[in-house]
Design a protein around this motif. Structure first.
Motif, mmCIF file in Angstrom:
data_model
loop_
_atom_site.group_PDB
_atom_site.id
_atom_site.type_symbol
_atom_site.label_atom_id
_atom_site.label_comp_id
_atom_site.label_asym_id
_atom_site.label_seq_id
_atom_site.Cartn_x
_atom_site.Cartn_y
_atom_site.Cartn_z
ATOM 1 N N ALA A 172 1.062 -1.220 -0.075
ATOM 2 C CA ALA A 172 0.054 -0.023 -0.051
ATOM 3 C C ALA A 172 0.776 1.321 0.060
ATOM 4 C CB ALA A 172 -1.070 -0.036 1.030
ATOM 5 N N HIS A 173 0.270 2.244 -0.659
ATOM 6 C CA HIS A 173 0.843 3.738 -0.585
ATOM 7 C C HIS A 173 2.141 4.082 -1.303
ATOM 8 C CE1 HIS A 173 -2.162 3.477 2.706
ATOM 9 N NE2 HIS A 173 -1.553 3.050 3.593
ATOM 10 N N GLU A 209 -9.527 13.735 -2.454
ATOM 11 C CA GLU A 209 -10.559 13.699 -3.848
ATOM 12 C C GLU A 209 -10.483 12.321 -4.597
ATOM 13 O OE1 GLU A 209 -12.203 16.246 -4.868
ATOM 14 O OE2 GLU A 209 -11.476 17.442 -3.048
ATOM 15 N N LYS A 210 -9.580 11.433 -4.295
ATOM 16 C CA LYS A 210 -9.449 10.082 -5.057
ATOM 17 C C LYS A 210 -9.528 10.146 -6.187
ATOM 18 C CE LYS A 210 -11.225 7.665 -1.025
ATOM 19 N NZ LYS A 210 -11.384 8.936 -0.016
ATOM 20 N N PRO A 211 -8.717 11.026 -7.061
ATOM 21 C CA PRO A 211 -8.906 10.805 -8.492
ATOM 22 C C PRO A 211 -8.568 9.803 -9.249
ATOM 23 C CG PRO A 211 -6.899 12.024 -7.921
ATOM 24 C CD PRO A 211 -7.726 11.656 -6.563
ATOM 25 N N ALA A 212 -9.270 9.345 -10.162
ATOM 26 C CA ALA A 212 -9.149 8.075 -11.020
ATOM 27 C C ALA A 212 -7.451 7.775 -11.279
ATOM 28 C CB ALA A 212 -10.097 7.781 -12.062
ATOM 29 N N LEU A 213 -7.059 8.884 -11.792
ATOM 30 C CA LEU A 213 -5.638 8.656 -12.368
ATOM 31 C C LEU A 213 -4.469 8.355 -11.351
ATOM 32 C CD1 LEU A 213 -3.515 8.697 -14.800
ATOM 33 C CD2 LEU A 213 -3.377 11.315 -14.134
ATOM 34 N N ARG A 215 -5.291 6.897 -8.282
ATOM 35 C CA ARG A 215 -5.802 5.617 -7.759
ATOM 36 C C ARG A 215 -5.037 4.374 -8.779
ATOM 37 N NH1 ARG A 215 -5.204 5.532 -3.592
ATOM 38 N NH2 ARG A 215 -4.212 7.384 -4.043
ATOM 39 N N PHE A 216 -5.293 4.811 -9.894
ATOM 40 C CA PHE A 216 -4.699 3.769 -10.918
ATOM 41 C C PHE A 216 -3.109 3.764 -10.593
ATOM 42 C CE2 PHE A 216 -2.863 2.830 -15.195
ATOM 43 C CZ PHE A 216 -3.421 1.647 -15.197
ATOM 44 N N MET A 217 -2.567 4.861 -10.571
ATOM 45 C CA MET A 217 -1.261 5.045 -10.538
ATOM 46 C C MET A 217 -0.732 4.076 -9.399
ATOM 47 S SD MET A 217 -0.295 8.795 -11.718
ATOM 48 C CE MET A 217 1.580 8.455 -11.236
ATOM 49 N N ASP A 218 -1.340 4.562 -8.308
ATOM 50 C CA ASP A 218 -1.061 3.845 -6.979
ATOM 51 C C ASP A 218 -1.131 2.343 -6.716
ATOM 52 O OD1 ASP A 218 -0.255 4.393 -4.068
ATOM 53 O OD2 ASP A 218 -2.336 3.477 -3.446
#
Length: 237
Positions: A172-173, A209-213, A215-218
């Protein structure tokens, strides 16, 4: 910032979940959001417990819960003030690296978990943490006393020796690893450094905000450079 993936735990309504080393209550509050769960946060820090209380009271006010209950307790992980088999699940996130007697801590996690319970332990991942120690000699002291870096096989062995069965792991993270490397590079206590402040603002924005980009990168980067190693165990029946 939630480290544990609750979807990997077979949590049922009515369960009692212990978050030991709860700090300001991030996992306690997340557990409280599950259906009819009793979430107990425990920590040695009175200041952190006050922050956790404020967080949980805010969840009550906003209705961000699953209809269960919560409680907080001052506790030493090596001498937990709970009876044997008291909890249906135990979470210990980013705690073991601070504990001199980690074997006693592991035994206590097992003692308070009922047979069949899920026990989840997260620690800093070896190689991102090693870079922090290389970059700043005072990193471990500045980061509330990290006294060791675990290799995955070593922390698994300690918990298996205490009576748990290893189920699997996650990471994670990943976006937080460069933040800590940057902090160590400029000085781990220099929180007002412009670069550190800018990256911190980015992380707060990402969490809120949890932006999709991002979150995907993470998700894509976690197996490679996730800051936390998350280990999932079960106490045998």
């Amino acid at each position: 910032m939630i480290t544990v993936d609750f979807r990997r735990m077979n949590i049922q309504p009515g369960w009692k979940i212990l978050d030991i080393g709860s700090g300001p209550g991030r996992h306690t509050a997340a557990a409280y959001g599950l259906e009819k769960v009793t979430a107990i946060g425990a920590d040695l820090s009175h200041e952190d417990l006050l922050s956790a209380q404020e967080r949980l009271q805010n969840h009550d006010m906003m209705g961000w819960h699953g209809g269960g209950s919560w409680g907080l307790s001052t506790a030493d992980i090596t001498q937990l003030p709970f009876r044997d088999h008291a909890f249906d699940a135990v979470i210990c996130s980013e705690v073991m690296e601070h504990i001199p007697d980690d074997a006693s801590a592991a035994r206590e996690l097992v003692r308070v978990a009922r047979p069949g319970a899920d026990v989840v332990v997260s620690v800093p991942r070896f190689w991102p943490e090693q870079i922090c120690w290389w970059l700043a000699k005072d990193y471990s002291h500045a980061n509330q006393g990290h006294i060791r870096i675990y290799r995955k096989k070593d922390i698994i062995r300690i918990l298996e020796k205490s009576g748990l069965t290893y189920q699997g792991c996650g990471y994670a993270h990943s976006l937080h690893s460069p933040f800590w490397w940057l902090k160590c590079l400029v000085g781990p206590t220099k929180n007002q450094h412009p670069a550190v402040r800018l990256y911190h603002r980015f992380l707060v924005w990402d969490i809120m905000e949890k932006p999709a980009l991002t979150r995907f990168m993470d998700r894509m980067l976690n197996p490679v450079m996730g800051k936390s190693l998350v280990l999932y165990f079960r106490k045998p029946l």
